[in-house]
Design a protein around this motif. Structure first.
Motif, PDB file in Angstrom:
ATOM      1  N   ILE A 187       0.780  -1.146  -0.086  1.00  0.00           N
ATOM      2  CA  ILE A 187      -0.168   0.022   0.138  1.00  0.00           C
ATOM      3  C   ILE A 187       0.919   1.315  -0.239  1.00  0.00           C
ATOM      4  N   GLU A 188       1.898   1.336   0.908  1.00  0.00           N
ATOM      5  CA  GLU A 188       2.626   2.395   0.869  1.00  0.00           C
ATOM      6  C   GLU A 188       3.328   2.784  -0.323  1.00  0.00           C
ATOM      7  N   ALA A 189       4.146   1.523  -0.838  1.00  0.00           N
ATOM      8  CA  ALA A 189       5.034   1.574  -2.379  1.00  0.00           C
ATOM      9  C   ALA A 189       4.005   2.178  -3.382  1.00  0.00           C
ATOM     10  N   HIS A 190       2.667   1.693  -3.409  1.00  0.00           N
ATOM     11  CA  HIS A 190       1.803   2.109  -4.596  1.00  0.00           C
ATOM     12  C   HIS A 190       1.215   3.504  -4.456  1.00  0.00           C
ATOM     13  N   TYR A 191       0.641   3.845  -3.354  1.00  0.00           N
ATOM     14  CA  TYR A 191       0.029   5.090  -2.950  1.00  0.00           C
ATOM     15  C   TYR A 191       0.819   6.123  -2.419  1.00  0.00           C
ATOM     16  N   PHE A 192       2.099   5.915  -1.880  1.00  0.00           N
ATOM     17  CA  PHE A 192       2.769   7.055  -1.526  1.00  0.00           C
ATOM     18  C   PHE A 192       3.942   7.328  -2.193  1.00  0.00           C
ATOM     19  N   LYS A 193       4.637   6.181  -2.836  1.00  0.00           N
ATOM     20  CA  LYS A 193       5.867   6.361  -3.614  1.00  0.00           C
ATOM     21  C   LYS A 193       5.512   6.145  -5.053  1.00  0.00           C
ATOM     22  N   GLY A 194       4.236   5.885  -5.478  1.00  0.00           N
ATOM     23  CA  GLY A 194       3.857   5.965  -6.877  1.00  0.00           C
ATOM     24  C   GLY A 194       4.354   4.741  -7.585  1.00  0.00           C
ATOM     25  N   LEU A 195       4.762   3.693  -7.039  1.00  0.00           N
ATOM     26  CA  LEU A 195       5.150   2.424  -8.001  1.00  0.00           C
ATOM     27  C   LEU A 195       4.042   1.569  -8.444  1.00  0.00           C
ATOM     28  N   SER A 196       4.213   1.266  -9.562  1.00  0.00           N
ATOM     29  CA  SER A 196       3.036   0.161  -9.852  1.00  0.00           C
ATOM     30  C   SER A 196       3.429  -0.890  -9.210  1.00  0.00           C
ATOM     31  N   LEU A 197       2.049  -1.988  -9.154  1.00  0.00           N
ATOM     32  CA  LEU A 197       2.269  -3.032  -8.812  1.00  0.00           C
ATOM     33  C   LEU A 197       3.245  -3.977  -9.360  1.00  0.00           C
ATOM     34  N   ALA A 198       3.572  -3.819 -10.510  1.00  0.00           N
ATOM     35  CA  ALA A 198       4.686  -4.689 -11.122  1.00  0.00           C
ATOM     36  C   ALA A 198       6.066  -4.473 -10.784  1.00  0.00           C
ATOM     37  N   GLN A 199       6.202  -2.986 -10.534  1.00  0.00           N
ATOM     38  CA  GLN A 199       7.306  -2.524 -10.130  1.00  0.00           C
ATOM     39  C   GLN A 199       7.671  -3.045  -8.694  1.00  0.00           C
ATOM     40  N   ILE A 200       6.522  -3.142  -7.915  1.00  0.00           N
ATOM     41  CA  ILE A 200       6.766  -3.514  -6.238  1.00  0.00           C
ATOM     42  C   ILE A 200       7.206  -5.095  -6.671  1.00  0.00           C
ATOM     43  N   ALA A 201       6.466  -5.742  -7.381  1.00  0.00           N
ATOM     44  CA  ALA A 201       6.671  -7.119  -7.508  1.00  0.00           C
ATOM     45  C   ALA A 201       8.293  -7.443  -7.707  1.00  0.00           C
ATOM     46  N   ARG A 202       8.858  -6.503  -8.962  1.00  0.00           N
ATOM     47  CA  ARG A 202      10.114  -6.660  -9.169  1.00  0.00           C
ATOM     48  C   ARG A 202      11.069  -6.488  -7.998  1.00  0.00           C
ATOM     49  N   GLN A 203      10.610  -5.147  -7.430  1.00  0.00           N
ATOM     50  CA  GLN A 203      11.757  -4.820  -6.381  1.00  0.00           C
ATOM     51  C   GLN A 203      11.651  -5.746  -5.039  1.00  0.00           C
ATOM     52  N   GLN A 204      10.550  -6.382  -4.763  1.00  0.00           N
ATOM     53  CA  GLN A 204      10.453  -7.355  -3.581  1.00  0.00           C
ATOM     54  C   GLN A 204      10.664  -8.754  -4.143  1.00  0.00           C
ATOM     55  N   GLY A 205      10.998  -9.156  -5.455  1.00  0.00           N
ATOM     56  CA  GLY A 205      10.996 -10.136  -5.633  1.00  0.00           C
ATOM     57  C   GLY A 205       9.764 -11.422  -5.838  1.00  0.00           C
ATOM     58  N   LEU A 206       8.652 -10.899  -5.745  1.00  0.00           N
ATOM     59  CA  LEU A 206       7.609 -11.539  -5.727  1.00  0.00           C
ATOM     60  C   LEU A 206       6.756 -11.488  -7.044  1.00  0.00           C
ATOM     61  N   SER A 207       5.849 -12.552  -7.066  1.00  0.00           N
ATOM     62  CA  SER A 207       5.103 -12.677  -8.442  1.00  0.00           C
ATOM     63  C   SER A 207       4.279 -11.522  -8.429  1.00  0.00           C
ATOM     64  N   PRO A 208       3.847 -10.786  -9.624  1.00  0.00           N
ATOM     65  CA  PRO A 208       2.740 -10.011  -9.680  1.00  0.00           C
ATOM     66  C   PRO A 208       1.314 -10.430  -9.158  1.00  0.00           C
ATOM     67  N   ASN A 209       1.045 -11.469  -9.251  1.00  0.00           N
ATOM     68  CA  ASN A 209      -0.242 -11.730  -8.691  1.00  0.00           C
ATOM     69  C   ASN A 209      -0.321 -11.917  -7.208  1.00  0.00           C
ATOM     70  N   THR A 210       0.838 -12.102  -6.509  1.00  0.00           N
ATOM     71  CA  THR A 210       1.043 -12.087  -5.067  1.00  0.00           C
ATOM     72  C   THR A 210       0.851 -10.798  -4.854  1.00  0.00           C
ATOM     73  N   VAL A 211       1.745  -9.552  -5.275  1.00  0.00           N
ATOM     74  CA  VAL A 211       1.575  -8.220  -5.041  1.00  0.00           C
ATOM     75  C   VAL A 211      -0.014  -7.768  -5.170  1.00  0.00           C
ATOM     76  N   SER A 212      -0.608  -8.252  -6.306  1.00  0.00           N
ATOM     77  CA  SER A 212      -2.033  -7.816  -6.671  1.00  0.00           C
ATOM     78  C   SER A 212      -2.979  -8.279  -5.315  1.00  0.00           C
ATOM     79  N   THR A 213      -2.821  -9.434  -4.993  1.00  0.00           N
ATOM     80  CA  THR A 213      -3.452 -10.115  -4.002  1.00  0.00           C
ATOM     81  C   THR A 213      -3.552  -9.308  -2.412  1.00  0.00           C
ATOM     82  N   TRP A 214      -1.970  -9.122  -2.118  1.00  0.00           N
ATOM     83  CA  TRP A 214      -1.717  -8.347  -1.024  1.00  0.00           C
ATOM     84  C   TRP A 214      -2.311  -6.850  -1.083  1.00  0.00           C
ATOM     85  N   HIS A 215      -2.366  -6.372  -2.220  1.00  0.00           N
ATOM     86  CA  HIS A 215      -2.894  -5.008  -2.373  1.00  0.00           C
ATOM     87  C   HIS A 215      -4.251  -5.086  -2.211  1.00  0.00           C
TER      88      HIS A 215
END
Length: 166
Positions: free
Chosen positions: A123-151
């Motif tokens: 939530i913080e990375a997406h809404y306060f740092k302006g990162l896309s969910l795909a960018q967060i997934a790459r940055q955290q080494g997670l699958s995009p589906n996992t990041v989307s689910t957590w979001h």
């Protein structure tokens, strides 16, 4: 010594620009100075600035630059014409929007802090740092589906708790 080389190499019309170039040359000399070379720092700086003036001196030849345009200058000759400053778009959000945003954050902050860490990071990375969910997934080494689910789960948690606190 440095000023004399500036005055010798640069026409007076360009002193202000040359002074700025000289300051940049001094900063570059500070950054690049290597004391192990056995050169005195003052001589090194003097050499860098003189070289700057020699190099830049040829660019300061020619016609004088145009005087700067004032933002207070009228747009047209008409009596009620606005100024050039009036033509600059104001991109700042309206004050009311800023106040609403600050109040929203004040209410959301405790709820965001209460989120489970993995949801809060997304939530913080997406809404306060302006990162896309795909960018967060790459940055955290997670699958995009996992990041989307957590979001989605983080938003659901916030939604449920925000309505409970009203």
């Amino acid at each position: 010594m440095v000023l004399s080389s500036m005055k010798r190499l640069i026409p007076p019309l360009y002193y202000e620009d040359a002074y700025q170039d000289g300051c940049l040359a001094v900063l570059e000399a500070i950054r690049c100075f290597d004391p192990s070379q056995g050169i005195y720092f003052s001589k090194y700086v003097q050499m860098k600035v003189n070289y700057c003036f020699l190099e830049k001196g040829r660019f300061y030849k020619g016609a004088a630059p145009e005087p700067p345009l004032s933002l207070d200058a009228p747009v047209t000759d008409a009596q009620d014409a606005g100024t050039l400053a009036d033509c600059i778009a104001d991109t700042a959000p309206p004050a009311a929007d800023t106040l609403i945003w600050q109040e929203t954050l004040r209410c959301l902050y405790p709820l965001i802090k209460a989120l489970p860490e993995k949801y809060r990071l997304v939530i913080e990375a997406h809404y306060f740092k302006g990162l896309s969910l795909a960018q967060i997934a790459r940055q955290q080494g997670l699958s995009p589906n996992t990041v989307s689910t957590w979001h989605r789960r983080g938003l659901n948690f916030l939604r449920e708790n925000l309505t409970d606190s009203d």
